[in-house]
Structure formats: C-alpha cells, structure tokens
Design a protein around this motif. Sequence first.
Motif, PDB file in Angstrom:
ATOM      1  N   GLU B  22     101.892  45.651 -81.573  1.00  0.00           N
ATOM      2  CA  GLU B  22     101.580  47.074 -81.503  1.00  0.00           C
ATOM      3  C   GLU B  22     102.671  47.948 -82.118  1.00  0.00           C
ATOM      4  OE1 GLU B  22     100.623  47.667 -77.365  1.00  0.00           O
ATOM      5  OE2 GLU B  22      98.776  46.497 -77.530  1.00  0.00           O
ATOM      6  N   ILE B  24     105.830  48.326 -81.216  1.00  0.00           N
ATOM      7  CA  ILE B  24     106.676  49.036 -80.254  1.00  0.00           C
ATOM      8  C   ILE B  24     108.107  48.509 -80.339  1.00  0.00           C
ATOM      9  CG2 ILE B  24     106.962  49.695 -77.824  1.00  0.00           C
ATOM     10  CD1 ILE B  24     104.235  50.461 -78.959  1.00  0.00           C
ATOM     11  N   CYS B 345     103.453  55.680 -76.527  1.00  0.00           N
ATOM     12  CA  CYS B 345     102.468  54.845 -77.211  1.00  0.00           C
ATOM     13  C   CYS B 345     101.341  54.407 -76.267  1.00  0.00           C
ATOM     14  CB  CYS B 345     103.138  53.608 -77.786  1.00  0.00           C
ATOM     15  SG  CYS B 345     104.493  54.012 -78.893  1.00  0.00           S
ATOM     16  N   TYR B 346     101.461  54.758 -74.997  1.00  0.00           N
ATOM     17  CA  TYR B 346     100.445  54.390 -74.003  1.00  0.00           C
ATOM     18  C   TYR B 346     100.094  55.659 -73.213  1.00  0.00           C
ATOM     19  CZ  TYR B 346     102.021  49.803 -75.399  1.00  0.00           C
ATOM     20  OH  TYR B 346     102.342  48.716 -76.154  1.00  0.00           O
ATOM     21  N   LYS B 394      94.061  48.575 -74.428  1.00  0.00           N
ATOM     22  CA  LYS B 394      95.515  48.395 -74.550  1.00  0.00           C
ATOM     23  C   LYS B 394      96.111  47.639 -73.361  1.00  0.00           C
ATOM     24  CE  LYS B 394      97.390  51.450 -77.848  1.00  0.00           C
ATOM     25  NZ  LYS B 394      98.741  51.855 -78.246  1.00  0.00           N
TER      26      LYS B 394
END
Lengths: 166, 621
Positions: B22, B24, B345-346, B394
Amino acid sequence: MKQVMIDVSRCLGCKSCELACAVVHSESKSLIGSVFEKKKPKKRVCVETGDKITFPLQCRHCEDARCIDACMSGAMFRDAETQTVQVNPDRCVGCWMCVMVCPFGAISQQREENTVIKCDRCVNEDVPACVQACPTKAIKFIEIDAFSRDKRNQYLINFRFAEEGK
Amino acid sequence: MKFDDITIDLASQQMLVKAEQEGIETVWDRLKAQQPQCGFGLLGICCRNCNMGPCRIDPFGDGPEKGVCGAAADTIVARNLLRAIAAGAAAHSDHGRDIVNTLYAAAKGDTADYTIKDEAKLKALANEFGIAAAGRGNNEIALDLATAILEEFGSTKGKLQFINRVPEKRRQLWEKLDILPRGIDREIVECLHRTHIGVDNDYINLVLHGLRTSLGDGWGGSHIATEISDVLFGVPKPVRGSSNLGVLKEDHVNIILHGHEPTLSDMIVYAARDEQILAEAAKLGAKGINVCGICCTGNEILMRHGVPVAGNFLQQELAIITGAVEAMIVDVQCIMPALTQVAGCYHTRIISTSPKAKFPGAEHIPFDEHKAMETAKKIVLTAVENFKNRRPEKVNIPDEKMAYMAGFSVEAILEALGGSLNPLLDAVKSGAIKGIAAVVGCNNPKYKHDYGHITFVRELIKNDILVVGTGCAMIACAKQGLLLPEAAREAGDGLRAVCESLGVPPVLHMGSCVDISRILTVAAAMANALGVDISDLPLAGAAPEWMSEKAVSIGAYVVSSGIYTILGTVPPVLGSPNVVQLLTQGAEDVVGAVFAVETDPVAAAGLALQHIQKKRTALGL
C-alpha cells in the motif's frame, strides 16, 4: 569511468566523509570496532573551509599527475586497471616531494611509518566510503558526462527562475 | 517469510507486507533513509550546548581533540550522557507527578470520577510517610499523602522517602558517595545546570550526578508513579488476557490506547462499557467496543484489567496498517509523530489528549481529570462514530494472538508465595532458582524486533533464572507465550518445578516502565531479608533492545542500586574511553555494579549467568 565529484552547494561540513574514510581503512571496518583499535585509522579526505564554502578535499587522481612525476622512488604510480593514482608504501622514502607538488594538499603523512597517505578511491569497494557516508549527497561517484549534464540542467532551472523573477 | 530479517513477530511481518503493497512508510523505511547515521553522534562526541559550537571531537586523533570551550571527549560524552539521564528521569517523574496531582484532586473531592481504589495500599503508604491513618477518612489521609509526595519533587527534606526501602548498607554507600537524591526535580535541574557551558567539566563528577539523578527517578518519580497508580486504580493481581495484532476484531469498534499514563486510559476502559455508547456502536453495525493497548499505557491497563495488548513500540504503525483501528488515543512518551501520516492513509483517527503532547495532524481532545469520565466518553464516542468510515477493502487483521498471564505486583508475588518472600529466597538458596534477571525496555529498529528480548529470556529460563520484567520487553514475551504458566516447560528443571508448584509463568510481567520500581522494591526486600546489600544478590538487569532516554535513566539507577546491567544496543559513549572504562569497570568499585554492552542475546545471557554464578559463590550458595 566514474569519478568522485563534489556539489559544493550541498556540503554542510559535517565531516561524516572523514569518519567513514578512516573507518573503511581500519582493521575492523566498523566505527565501533575502530574506536578500540590500537593504531587509530587515518582519514584520506579533509573537509576544509574557505570563504563561505566547505569542501571535502581528496586526491583527484589527476590524468597528468604531478605527484607521480615528482616521486623519485617510484612509490607513486598509476594503477593500470583502475586508472587511479596509488602509493606503494614499501617504496615510499618519505621525501615529501609529492606533498609539495600536489595543488590540492590531498597528500598527508602517515606518522608512524613516515610514509605518505592519500585517497585510494576505495578501489575494493563498489562505491567509495566518503560517497556512501555523505548525508546530503554532496559527494557523488558519477561519470563526468552525467555530472556536467546535471549541472546544465540545474543551470537551465536557475535560468528560468531568473527569467521569471523568482 | 519476507521481513523476517527485521522482526521475528509473524503478525508484524504480515503487516509490513501490507505496508509495502500500500506504499506506507514505516519506522524501518525511515531508519534506512537515515543511513549512514552520524558517526560523531553515535560515539557521543558532538556538543551543541552553546553557540560557539556545534563542536565535535575527532575520535581518531587526527583532528580537533577539544571543542571551542576546551571540552575534550570525556567532558562532552559525560555531559551528553547526563542530559539523556535528565530527560529520562524527567519523563518518568513528571508522569509520577501527574498521578499524584490526580490523587490530590480526588482527595479534595474535585474530581468525582477518581476514588481511592486500594485502601490497604493507601494506609500502607501513609504509614511509610508517617501520616496518621487511624480514625481518619480515606480522602483526609490521601490529601496528606499527596501533599507529602508532591513535596518529594522539590524536597526541602534533603532526602526522598522511598530511599528508606533501600538496605542500610546501600544507603550509607550513596551517602558516602554524595549521590543520595535530595529532590526529584532538583537533581534534574542540576543536570541541566551542570551541563551548561563552563560548569561541570569533570567526567567522573558528571557521571556521579547522573547516578544521583537516576536514583531520584528509580526510587522517586517511578516509585511514586507506581505506588499512587495502585492507590487510584488498584494493585494489580494475576490476570489473563491476549496479545498481538490478532486481538483487533473485525466486527468491533477498535480503540487503541497508546502512551504511558493510566489516568485517562483507565477511565476509557470503563467508558467503553457505557450502555448508551455501546448502543450507538450497535446502531452502526459494530458488535461491541474493543479497547486494546500498545506500549506502557497498554501495560498499565493489562496489569489491572487484562485488557488485550495489540503490540509493543515497533508495532504502533503496524496496528493502524491493519485498517481496523477506529481511533488511537495517545497521551505521552514513545508516540511516533509518524502516526498521523500513517493514519492519513486509513480511516484511523489519532486523538491526542495531553496538553504536553500535541501532534500535527491529530485531533486534540484535552483530558481534564476534573471531567474525566465525560472526556473519556467523548473520546470513545468519537471512535464509535468513525466505525462507519472504515473501508472493509483495506482491513487485514493478522491471526496471531497469544494468551498471557500478567499482573505480578509485589503484593501479588507475595500472595503467590503465601505471604512472605521466604519460599522465593529458599528456592534461590537451594539453587532451584539460580537467580533473578530483570528484562526491560524498548524496541529499536536498529535491532531485529523482539529477537533480543525473546532469545535472551529463553536462554535465561532454560538455565533456571527467574525472569521478571516490564515494558515492551514483556509485551514481546507475551506474544511468544512466555507469560503463560505452561511456558515453565521451556524452563530448566529447578525453575520449572517452582513455577508449576505456584502456578505462575517463568517470566513475571510486573507492569509498565515506571513499574521497574516494583522490581527495585523486591530486590531491596530480598537484600533486607538476607541482611546483605542488593549488590550481593544473584541478580542481573538487561535492556536488550533499548532506545529511549528513559532507558538510560533506568540503566543508571539499576546499576547505582547495585545490579549488573547488560545493554543490547550500544549507547553513544564510545567516544570517551575513560567514560566507557568508568561505566563498564570502574563503577564496580564505586557502586558495586557495572554496565556491559552485548548485542548478541545468547552471549548476553552467558554474561548474566556468569555474573549470577559469581554472586552465588560469594554468598556461599
């Protein structure tokens, strides 16, 4: 062939290259190990400060090397394989002629042996230690053409900004 | 498995794969980007204490040997060490102060949400501080106790109260060395004074004051944090729970409490049981609210409530990367500023709560102990409302989950032993238990995650060394099942028999990092019972994966208390051979203990065993 090139605008004078150079020439090849070595490892690069600039200076491995010409004992020589300038300490008699003729002051003294010492371009490493150690990438290991192309690009960017009044 | 070179934890490996897919960035990426790290910093020979500098010393004698002021490597390394101790002692002690402030407010009746949970402990402490308890109400006693303890920070008495727990011999030694801490804050302030340009330049004098400051932490600030937390939140008793990222639940609202203080987190544990809020969660389709911990906030609530612990220091980003965390609630210490970027990002919301610790990009809901439950409910509700923003595509929660048994306060250990230390001392005397090792401290991405803790601990218990511990080291042990009574099977025959007869694990989780004070209390009580000094006992300490300044203070007070301490990551002092000599050899003749540095955990266990055997022989065991 790649050369060690310096981007003067990026050197912050942190001396990380000096430490890394000494460490790569130590017995243990590690910072922590070398601190405890009896014979302290010696650096071959010196970060010098001039008028508002700092600059890591080391042997430029000149094409027309005055140090080789000046060496009467044949200790200073050009390595055929790597085309770098190297010293054979066994032949060095400590006359310091090379130190006098080097325009960059890149040759110094190995006190215990009374011989000269200089950058060997870390020929046994893929990338010289000073280049790996530089946190700002002021020291590069790069083809000359690539370096000058980068400089041209930078010039154009600056030129455009100047045109735009930035 | 990919990433098995940076962590032995399977759940973490799985989340690192997810992070990579992803895009990250994690702590390991940032460590890589920092390479090579500055050699002067690693050796401790750079100084930024004044504006004539910054200065650095050439470790190879080829360049400057003195800073602009004339300070050489010894002075610079010792000053830097002193400042690290000061910061560590400040962190623990300020945590302690906050807990006492809460006790003070509760005693005055200013905050209805906090009450005295443990009357016996309150009265025992009152007795220790010479506060009359007979015929007085709890709040009246607590008010006097809180006032007396607040006095310890800027003490005019010239000596800290908890020092009286220390064996007489050791107290006299500290007095002789002039390192008895006079007041917690005072020693920390004096560290900053001494390290100012042109004050203390003698490395021995500097290090000695470092020891004094650290003792003000170990026997002052940390002691206070532990003891008063017990009064307010209850003395921990053996309790079971589960650990690792697998504790997160796909169908629940997941809240992670991260940081260090129990004041708010304890309240949140209760707020998450509020029926109205649970109904709200149900309306959004959640089956419940799952409160979990990370780092020492996690340890505080697992010790008292058996709350699941999602992981240790290096798993804070990975927990968010599961995509299943509605809110991470943070207070102080060891909270990476990177959390807000990962959370971005979440759907995870990072909620900061301490006025001392704000995070750009986080939501700040200030915690006020006077409105504790109200604040706690507001925070839990914020998390619940965020459940609807979760993106199922996710979410990926690792299966790894391991049960633990924790809650070994001094009181709980005594109870397990039937009320006195004698059975433990007898086991040590007979050799069933050869000695006791305290394993504490952090994770450090320079070191394979959990590998140092687990390898070291396994080696020790195999050799009949009882392990006690706190902090992220114990979370590592929890995840590997070493905190279960069944882990006694991995122990040597002697230790195994003792554990099996008592029904306890071979590794006793004693709490958060301030709870190392519990370990000190046990060590002092053992020495007192045998009529010897702490340094005579077959004990060792270790911080296999340490990274924080708090760990520096801990190491210093453990050694000053007479316990041999092994560090698993190299401290930034090697630039001064004299300071190294003092810490690793010279200190033996001063405080009866030294530091050792050993990055290989098997070799480190060997050092601990050797030391313990030496002490046993000297005791005639």
